[in-house]
Design a protein around this motif. Structure first.
Motif: not given
Length: 278
Positions: A120-140
């Motif tokens: 998983x790739x998470x924001x370096x200021x939020x380690x939980x940003x890469x989790x959850x939101x199934x069915x939603x397209x990442x915005x980059x």
């Protein structure tokens, strides 16, 4: 007054851009599950009880040494069920491999849909940003994910199924309903169907892209043989998003029975690892 945290964050981002935070050949984490306590090695251990998983000492379920990791999706009357462990390596990397050994139980049968293991790739200021939101397209700017998963293709393949990448990225295609964005699948030219009751050596590589460019990659190997290479991936649009988490798990969407997988001899590194030679 200078905002020192912002100054250091700016310096860190510059180092990422120059590639100075990643050495040419570095092992960043390994676990042969001999240490005795999962929580000493994994920051998140989501195992409901002893039946749902833990360290395994029965020799027939250990690849090497005296212990392995057992994860079980418990029967849940056809509802979702899973067990998982998570390891972060913040703030993150741009190019990583992970190699592990795994064996599915001889009676493993997830039915149709399941999730297994992935980067998983998470924001370096939020380690939980890469989790959850199934069915939603990442915005980059928020997350990316790629999992190696077995897929039964609605009964076409015997359990646990044929290996594929299940990936979330900014240019992923929507579901047929035009609303949801479930993980897009990438398959080898020839299907590789995993057999139950035997150990395999699996390895996955992910390389992040230059922000906004299509130069990212992903690949996987089984027993030292490369089965799939995917180029031209756009995983992210910002240096704030890095490759920085690994999930081992057994998650089944419609859990009607217990299903178990064993893991052993994990290595995460900045270089290709390959099967053990000992």
């Amino acid at each position: 007054m200078i905002n020192r945290p912002n100054v250091w964050l700016t310096i860190l981002i510059c180092l990422f851009s120059l590639g100075l935070t990643q050495s040419p050949a570095e092992t960043i984490f390994s676990d042969d599950f001999e240490a005795g306590k999962l929580k000493d090695r994994w920051q998140e251990v989501n195992i409901r009880n002893a039946e749902a998983g833990g360290l395994e000492a029965r020799p027939q379920y250990v690849h090497s040494g005296k212990a392995s990791l057992r994860l079980t999706s418990l029967a849940n009357n056809g509802q979702e069920s899973g067990s998982q462990v998570i390891r972060w390596f913040m703030p993150g990397y741009g190019h990583l491999y992970y190699r592990w050994y795994a064996m599915f139980a001889e009676d493993f049968d997830q039915g149709d849909l399941m999730h297994w293991t992935g980067f998983r790739g998470c924001r370096i200021d939020d380690r939980w940003s890469g989790f959850g939101r199934a069915g939603i397209k990442p915005d980059g700017t928020d997350r990316f994910f790629t999992g190696l998963e077995p897929w039964r293709d609605w009964g076409r393949y015997p359990a646990p199924g044929a290996l594929n990448f299940y990936s979330y990225f900014p240019e992923m295609k929507p579901d047929r309903d035009g609303v949801h964005y479930w993980g897009n699948q990438f398959f080898p030219d020839s299907a590789f169907v995993v057999e139950r009751g035997r150990w395999y050596c699996f390895e996955v590589m992910l390389k992040v892209n230059t922000p906004g460019q299509h130069d990212g990659e992903q690949a996987f190997w089984v027993d030292g043989r490369k089965l799939l290479q995917v180029n031209g991936m756009r995983w992210r649009d910002t240096e704030m998003l890095r490759l920085n988490a690994l999930v081992f798990g057994v998650y089944i969407h419609q859990a009607r029975r217990n299903n178990t997988c064993w893991y052993d001899d994990l290595v995460i590194a900045t270089h290709y690892i390959g099967p053990k030679t000992e």
